[in-house]
Design a protein around this motif. Structure first.
Motif, PDB file in Angstrom:
ATOM      1  N   GLY A 139      48.623  64.950  58.386  1.00 47.94           N
ATOM      2  CA  GLY A 139      47.938  65.214  57.126  1.00 47.94           C
ATOM      3  C   GLY A 139      48.964  65.269  56.006  1.00 47.94           C
ATOM      4  N   ILE A 140      48.614  64.692  54.852  1.00 49.33           N
ATOM      5  CA  ILE A 140      49.548  64.626  53.725  1.00 49.33           C
ATOM      6  C   ILE A 140      48.887  65.200  52.486  1.00 49.33           C
ATOM      7  CG2 ILE A 140      50.892  63.088  52.242  1.00 49.33           C
ATOM      8  CD1 ILE A 140      50.903  61.119  54.666  1.00 49.33           C
ATOM      9  N   GLU A 141      49.566  66.154  51.830  1.00 45.90           N
ATOM     10  CA  GLU A 141      49.099  66.723  50.571  1.00 45.90           C
ATOM     11  C   GLU A 141      50.216  66.597  49.552  1.00 45.90           C
ATOM     12  OE1 GLU A 141      47.569  70.698  50.847  1.00 45.90           O
ATOM     13  OE2 GLU A 141      46.555  70.261  52.733  1.00 45.90           O
ATOM     14  N   LYS A 142      49.867  66.072  48.354  1.00 48.03           N
ATOM     15  CA  LYS A 142      50.863  65.921  47.297  1.00 48.03           C
ATOM     16  C   LYS A 142      50.563  66.893  46.174  1.00 48.03           C
ATOM     17  CE  LYS A 142      51.505  60.990  48.145  1.00 48.03           C
ATOM     18  NZ  LYS A 142      51.453  59.644  47.563  1.00 48.03           N
ATOM     19  N   VAL A 147      58.490  66.284  65.867  1.00 45.28           N
ATOM     20  CA  VAL A 147      59.644  65.753  65.154  1.00 45.28           C
ATOM     21  C   VAL A 147      59.128  64.834  64.060  1.00 45.28           C
ATOM     22  CG1 VAL A 147      61.760  64.375  65.342  1.00 45.28           C
ATOM     23  CG2 VAL A 147      61.067  65.839  67.239  1.00 45.28           C
ATOM     24  N   LEU A 148      59.680  64.976  62.861  1.00 46.57           N
ATOM     25  CA  LEU A 148      59.311  64.133  61.732  1.00 46.57           C
ATOM     26  C   LEU A 148      60.444  63.143  61.480  1.00 46.57           C
ATOM     27  CD1 LEU A 148      56.905  63.972  59.761  1.00 46.57           C
ATOM     28  CD2 LEU A 148      58.272  65.335  58.164  1.00 46.57           C
ATOM     29  N   LEU A 149      60.078  61.849  61.367  1.00 47.43           N
ATOM     30  CA  LEU A 149      61.053  60.778  61.149  1.00 47.43           C
ATOM     31  C   LEU A 149      60.710  60.017  59.875  1.00 47.43           C
ATOM     32  CD1 LEU A 149      61.011  59.313  64.777  1.00 47.43           C
ATOM     33  CD2 LEU A 149      62.629  60.972  63.854  1.00 47.43           C
ATOM     34  N   ASP A 150      61.725  59.480  59.215  1.00 48.86           N
ATOM     35  CA  ASP A 150      61.468  58.690  58.003  1.00 48.86           C
ATOM     36  C   ASP A 150      61.113  57.254  58.358  1.00 48.86           C
ATOM     37  OD1 ASP A 150      63.838  57.244  58.462  1.00 48.86           O
ATOM     38  OD2 ASP A 150      64.923  58.158  56.795  1.00 48.86           O
ATOM     39  N   ILE A 156      50.753  73.134  65.748  1.00 52.31           N
ATOM     40  CA  ILE A 156      50.617  72.789  64.329  1.00 52.31           C
ATOM     41  C   ILE A 156      51.962  73.023  63.653  1.00 52.31           C
ATOM     42  CG2 ILE A 156      49.452  73.336  62.155  1.00 52.31           C
ATOM     43  CD1 ILE A 156      47.105  74.395  63.877  1.00 52.31           C
ATOM     44  N   SER A 157      52.435  72.005  62.920  1.00 55.10           N
ATOM     45  CA  SER A 157      53.701  72.091  62.191  1.00 55.10           C
ATOM     46  C   SER A 157      53.473  71.735  60.736  1.00 55.10           C
ATOM     47  CB  SER A 157      54.723  71.096  62.753  1.00 55.10           C
ATOM     48  OG  SER A 157      54.959  71.320  64.106  1.00 55.10           O
ATOM     49  N   THR A 158      54.231  72.370  59.860  1.00 58.24           N
ATOM     50  CA  THR A 158      54.174  72.046  58.434  1.00 58.24           C
ATOM     51  C   THR A 158      55.586  71.743  57.957  1.00 58.24           C
ATOM     52  OG1 THR A 158      52.286  73.528  58.152  1.00 58.24           O
ATOM     53  CG2 THR A 158      53.449  72.862  56.168  1.00 58.24           C
ATOM     54  N   PHE A 159      55.731  70.619  57.270  1.00 60.38           N
ATOM     55  CA  PHE A 159      57.014  70.184  56.736  1.00 60.38           C
ATOM     56  C   PHE A 159      56.849  69.943  55.237  1.00 60.38           C
ATOM     57  CE2 PHE A 159      56.517  68.559  61.059  1.00 60.38           C
ATOM     58  CZ  PHE A 159      57.651  69.055  61.687  1.00 60.38           C
ATOM     59  N   THR A 160      57.868  70.239  54.452  1.00 58.08           N
ATOM     60  CA  THR A 160      57.824  70.011  53.013  1.00 58.08           C
ATOM     61  C   THR A 160      58.915  69.016  52.637  1.00 58.08           C
ATOM     62  OG1 THR A 160      57.046  72.258  52.660  1.00 58.08           O
ATOM     63  CG2 THR A 160      57.909  71.106  50.745  1.00 58.08           C
ATOM     64  N   LEU A 161      58.516  67.985  51.896  1.00 56.25           N
ATOM     65  CA  LEU A 161      59.448  66.953  51.446  1.00 56.25           C
ATOM     66  C   LEU A 161      59.410  66.860  49.926  1.00 56.25           C
ATOM     67  CD1 LEU A 161      58.456  64.113  53.941  1.00 56.25           C
ATOM     68  CD2 LEU A 161      60.275  65.783  54.211  1.00 56.25           C
ATOM     69  N   ASP A 162      60.518  66.414  49.331  1.00 59.11           N
ATOM     70  CA  ASP A 162      60.582  66.173  47.894  1.00 59.11           C
ATOM     71  C   ASP A 162      60.734  64.683  47.634  1.00 59.11           C
ATOM     72  OD1 ASP A 162      60.465  68.818  46.854  1.00 59.11           O
ATOM     73  OD2 ASP A 162      62.544  69.140  47.482  1.00 59.11           O
ATOM     74  N   ASN A 163      59.934  64.173  46.691  1.00 57.20           N
ATOM     75  CA  ASN A 163      60.066  62.783  46.238  1.00 57.20           C
ATOM     76  C   ASN A 163      60.174  61.773  47.375  1.00 57.20           C
ATOM     77  OD1 ASN A 163      60.009  63.337  43.471  1.00 57.20           O
ATOM     78  ND2 ASN A 163      62.161  63.923  43.507  1.00 57.20           N
ATOM     79  N   TYR A 164      59.291  61.811  48.328  1.00 56.97           N
ATOM     80  CA  TYR A 164      59.327  60.860  49.440  1.00 56.97           C
ATOM     81  C   TYR A 164      58.171  59.887  49.293  1.00 56.97           C
ATOM     82  CZ  TYR A 164      59.789  58.824  54.041  1.00 56.97           C
ATOM     83  OH  TYR A 164      59.975  57.932  55.065  1.00 56.97           O
ATOM     84  N   SER A 165      58.442  58.622  49.572  1.00 57.89           N
ATOM     85  CA  SER A 165      57.362  57.636  49.640  1.00 57.89           C
ATOM     86  C   SER A 165      57.707  56.645  50.739  1.00 57.89           C
ATOM     87  CB  SER A 165      57.188  56.916  48.304  1.00 57.89           C
ATOM     88  OG  SER A 165      58.332  56.145  48.013  1.00 57.89           O
ATOM     89  N   GLY A 166      56.673  56.098  51.339  1.00 59.85           N
ATOM     90  CA  GLY A 166      56.863  55.147  52.427  1.00 59.85           C
ATOM     91  C   GLY A 166      56.266  55.669  53.715  1.00 59.85           C
ATOM     92  N   ALA A 167      56.626  55.018  54.794  1.00 59.63           N
ATOM     93  CA  ALA A 167      56.107  55.392  56.113  1.00 59.63           C
ATOM     94  C   ALA A 167      56.771  56.671  56.612  1.00 59.63           C
ATOM     95  CB  ALA A 167      56.348  54.268  57.106  1.00 59.63           C
ATOM     96  N   LEU A 168      55.990  57.445  57.330  1.00 55.47           N
ATOM     97  CA  LEU A 168      56.473  58.641  58.029  1.00 55.47           C
ATOM     98  C   LEU A 168      56.005  58.545  59.468  1.00 55.47           C
ATOM     99  CD1 LEU A 168      55.783  61.838  55.906  1.00 55.47           C
ATOM    100  CD2 LEU A 168      57.960  61.056  56.766  1.00 55.47           C
ATOM    101  N   TYR A 169      56.806  59.044  60.378  1.00 57.18           N
ATOM    102  CA  TYR A 169      56.444  59.037  61.789  1.00 57.18           C
ATOM    103  C   TYR A 169      56.516  60.452  62.331  1.00 57.18           C
ATOM    104  CZ  TYR A 169      57.205  54.080  61.194  1.00 57.18           C
ATOM    105  OH  TYR A 169      57.127  52.795  60.741  1.00 57.18           O
ATOM    106  N   ASN A 176      52.912  58.766  66.114  1.00 53.10           N
ATOM    107  CA  ASN A 176      51.883  58.315  65.185  1.00 53.10           C
ATOM    108  C   ASN A 176      52.551  58.109  63.838  1.00 53.10           C
ATOM    109  OD1 ASN A 176      49.397  57.483  64.335  1.00 53.10           O
ATOM    110  ND2 ASN A 176      48.393  59.454  64.585  1.00 53.10           N
ATOM    111  N   ALA A 177      51.913  57.321  62.965  1.00 54.53           N
ATOM    112  CA  ALA A 177      52.491  56.988  61.664  1.00 54.53           C
ATOM    113  C   ALA A 177      51.491  57.242  60.557  1.00 54.53           C
ATOM    114  CB  ALA A 177      52.907  55.526  61.662  1.00 54.53           C
ATOM    115  N   ALA A 178      52.036  57.471  59.354  1.00 56.12           N
ATOM    116  CA  ALA A 178      51.223  57.613  58.141  1.00 56.12           C
ATOM    117  C   ALA A 178      52.068  57.145  56.969  1.00 56.12           C
ATOM    118  CB  ALA A 178      50.799  59.062  57.947  1.00 56.12           C
ATOM    119  N   ASN A 179      51.405  56.786  55.876  1.00 57.33           N
ATOM    120  CA  ASN A 179      52.101  56.382  54.659  1.00 57.33           C
ATOM    121  C   ASN A 179      51.941  57.436  53.584  1.00 57.33           C
ATOM    122  OD1 ASN A 179      53.377  53.781  55.059  1.00 57.33           O
ATOM    123  ND2 ASN A 179      51.309  53.022  55.410  1.00 57.33           N
ATOM    124  N   VAL A 180      53.037  57.737  52.902  1.00 54.87           N
ATOM    125  CA  VAL A 180      53.025  58.695  51.802  1.00 54.87           C
ATOM    126  C   VAL A 180      52.919  57.919  50.505  1.00 54.87           C
ATOM    127  CG1 VAL A 180      54.329  60.504  50.623  1.00 54.87           C
ATOM    128  CG2 VAL A 180      54.417  60.326  53.103  1.00 54.87           C
TER     129      VAL A 180
END
Length: 141
Positions: free
Chosen positions: A59-62, A88-91, A111-124, A137-141
């Motif tokens: 899940g992605i929230e901006k 594990v979160l991968l770029d 359940i895990s929560t990760f916080t990123l700054d200014n990221y765009s593109g695929a996440l794994y 699994n993959a998602a796009n930010v």
């Protein structure tokens, strides 16, 4: 047999002795495939009946430049008997960003929560089960 012919034939024989086993070994060694390293929805390998409980959802929230990633694996946590070990979160280049380890005695859900700054593109997201291996699994930010 002349000395030059002897040296030439010896060199060819030595080369063949060194190269042939190496080529045979290279063909005999199986190169790893995606499902030898991790499983996906499209490639669940021997765990085709385990997709629902092992494939992590992302899940992605901006909010401005902050991006909150929530990874959930709907897998029961049965103490150390059967549980999700970590997320594990991968770029987009499959490089490590962060991980969350679970304590099967305390965590009731994976359940895990990760916080990123200014990221765009695929996440794994990887989800590791102590019995059913590693899932991606993959998602796009």
């Amino acid at each position: 047999m002349e000395r030059r012919d002897f040296i030439r034939l010896s060199t060819v024989g030595l080369g063949t002795t060194l190269i042939t086993p190496t080529l045979a070994l290279a063909k005999a060694v199986k190169q790893p495939t995606v499902s030898d390293i991790y499983y996906t929805k499209e490639s669940p390998g021997r765990w085709k009946d385990k997709i629902a409980g092992h494939l992590p959802s992302i899940g992605i929230e901006k909010a401005g430049t902050k991006i909150t990633i929530r990874v959930v694996t709907s897998h029961e946590m049965k103490g150390y008997e059967h549980y999700i070990v970590k997320h594990v979160l991968l770029d987009q280049n499959y490089k490590f960003i962060e991980e969350h380890l679970f304590n099967p005695d305390k965590d009731k859900a994976a359940i895990s929560t990760f916080t990123l700054d200014n990221y765009s593109g695929a996440l794994y997201a990887l989800s590791m089960c102590n019995k059913h291996d590693l899932w991606l699994n993959a998602a796009n930010v």
